[in-house]
Design an enzyme around this catalytic site. Structure first.
Site, PDB file in Angstrom:
ATOM      1  CB  ALA A 132      -1.184  -0.314   1.216  1.00 40.75           C
TER       2      ALA A 132
ATOM      3  CB  CYS B 180       3.749   2.523   9.212  1.00 42.07           C
ATOM      4  SG  CYS B 180       3.410   1.528   7.977  1.00 42.07           S
TER       5      CYS B 180
ATOM      6  CG  ASN C  82      -3.824   3.332   9.936  1.00 39.58           C
ATOM      7  OD1 ASN C  82      -4.078   4.820   9.939  1.00 39.58           O
ATOM      8  ND2 ASN C  82      -1.746   3.455  11.242  1.00 39.58           N
TER       9      ASN C  82
ATOM     10  CD  GLN D 285      -5.308  -1.986   9.283  1.00 39.46           C
ATOM     11  OE1 GLN D 285      -5.658  -2.607   9.407  1.00 39.46           O
ATOM     12  NE2 GLN D 285      -3.748  -1.277   9.587  1.00 39.46           N
TER      13      GLN D 285
ATOM     14  CG  HIS E 106       1.497  -6.798   5.330  1.00 38.98           C
ATOM     15  ND1 HIS E 106       1.234  -6.998   6.752  1.00 38.98           N
ATOM     16  CD2 HIS E 106       1.448  -5.949   4.967  1.00 38.98           C
ATOM     17  CE1 HIS E 106       1.823  -5.169   6.641  1.00 38.98           C
ATOM     18  NE2 HIS E 106       1.788  -4.848   5.750  1.00 38.98           N
TER      19      HIS E 106
ATOM     20  CB  SER F 100      -0.069  -4.479   2.468  1.00 39.07           C
ATOM     21  OG  SER F 100      -0.166  -2.772   1.775  1.00 39.07           O
TER      22      SER F 100
ATOM     23  CB  THR G 220      11.302  -9.259 -12.290  1.00 36.46           C
ATOM     24  OG1 THR G 220      11.819  -8.623 -12.945  1.00 36.46           O
ATOM     25  CG2 THR G 220      10.795 -10.661 -12.285  1.00 36.46           C
TER      26      THR G 220
END
Length: 410
Positions: free
Chosen positions: A73, A334, A160, A188, A210, A208, A248
């Site tokens: 994100a 973060c 968050n 979130q 995860h 994201s 890639t």
């Protein structure tokens, strides 16, 4: 060490075993580069990426060609905000709020710093952390005669730290009326609450893997089809993802992202109800066992698994260190490098006592009632111990203030 319990799912989540299994063959057997066009290894990798794109689109209510795979994100947010203003070379207006994730706030301030022709406005929020809609309407009407350049609004969907949800459909409607582009940080909310990109009338959002039991280091941008060509790429060098994101492709990660998102969306309603109920149980147990606590954020319009609580006369950092076997947070993961009180709570008008004593609980798929009850007992014991040696706590026993005390039941 005591029993370990994880209640920090807004920071990251464990990879689901089913996701791991889906990814496995793309590390060892089908390891080709999706950009290799002349042999079967590349064809199989590309087919896996496109299948993942179809799966994500079905889950998110968008078209497959509106999805751009990224590293997560933070990259997605930088890609859109920097790209729409051509890396800071184009002017315009950018409106955001005081409780956005650092990825949005830092990027917005970067753009305004490097180009004075980008007019940045940071909106206030109410006491629950929701953007003040009247303030937003006033800004939009005042900006009718906007300077040349893009007009962009970037507002978080689900916060968050405190879990409060913004009314994104209402915001999107205002943006459409005024000719503004609407970007929302949906990191979130995707995989946790009902989500439909087209029906919500967003122009851009992000995810994201995860955050919903997928692998770290992979995510996506959803960008409305008519905006392709208006966004300058953040990364150059190969023209991957229709020229929007060179590099890639992380085939195994993309496959894992799609698998995790599909699992999350299929079980979203039942899991959402379970987590909402479980966080209410956690809050009620805290209130029963610990005096002088305050809930932060909207108790109803919120992320299902998020609860933020301030403990009076308790230093949250000391509390978390003394309970390190239980994964909790005093703010956004973060922002953890910044040893300062939560800017989100500060924007919500919380006093210093609340700021320094706030703890975020974010429950997840494996969290049980028994774990919740155990955590409350550990909390109660540790809070009592810290308060016993707190001069502030002892002083407040003599002069109790009406502004604190356990809030009425919601």
């Amino acid at each position: 060490m005591s029993r370990r319990i994880y209640l920090d799912h807004n920071a990251t989540t464990p990879v689901d075993e089913r996701v791991l299994e889906a990814m496995r063959r793309f590390w060892r057997d089908d390891f080709g580069n999706a950009a290799s066009r002349h042999h079967v290894f590349g064809w199989e990798a590309q087919a896996a990426v496109e299948e993942a794109r179809e799966t994500c689109a079905e889950c998110l209510g968008c078209e497959p060609n509106e999805i751009i795979f990224t590293s997560g994100a933070t990259e997605s947010i930088n890609f859109f905000l920097k790209g729409i203003f051509a890396g800071g070379r184009m002017g315009g207006r950018l409106i955001t709020s005081a409780v956005e994730h650092r990825a949005v706030l830092d990027t917005a301030r970067y753009l305004a710093r490097w180009n004075p022709e980008i007019h940045l406005e940071i909106l206030p929020v109410d006491s629950t952390g929701r953007v003040e809609m009247e303030a937003l309407r006033e800004r939009l009407h005042a900006a009718t005669e906007a300077p040349d350049g893009e007009k962009v609004i970037s507002l978080i969907h689900g916060n968050n730290e405190v879990g409060t949800l913004n009314p994104v459909r209402e915001i999107a409607s205002l943006c459409r009326e005024g000719g503004w582009l609407f970007h929302s940080d949906t990191t979130q909310t995707i995989g946790k609450i009902p989500f439909d990109f087209a029906k919500m009338a967003l122009d851009c959002c992000c995810a994201s893997a995860h955050k919903f039991h997928g692998p770290k280091g992979v995510g996506l941008t959803v960008l409305r089809e008519n905006l392709f060509g208006r966004i300058e790429p953040l990364l150059h060098g190969g023209g991957h993802e229709r020229g929007n994101r060179s590099g890639t492709l992380n085939v195994a990660g993309i496959v894992g992202l799609a698998a995790a998102l599909k699992i999350a969306c299929e079980g979203r309603e039942a899991e959402g109800r379970r987590l909402f109920s479980l966080t209410e149980r956690l809050w009620e147990r805290i209130r029963e066992r610990i005096p002088e606590v305050e809930r932060n954020g909207d108790p109803e319009e919120r992320l299902p698994g998020t609860l933020n609580v301030s403990f009076r006369c308790v230093d949250a950092e000391a509390l978390l260190v003394n309970m390190s076997e239980i994964a909790l947070s005093s703010g956004s993961a973060c922002s953890s490098a910044h040893l300062e009180p939560s800017y989100v709570l500060r924007a919500m008008g919380k006093d210093e006592e609340s700021l320094h004593g706030s703890v975020r609980f974010s429950l997840g798929r494996a969290t049980t009632e028994e774990e919740v009850d155990y955590v409350v007992e550990r909390l109660a014991a540790e809070v009592e111990r810290l308060r016993r040696v707190s001069p502030r706590w002892n002083a407040t026993r003599k002069t109790q203030t009406a502004s604190w005390g356990n809030s009425p039941k919601h």
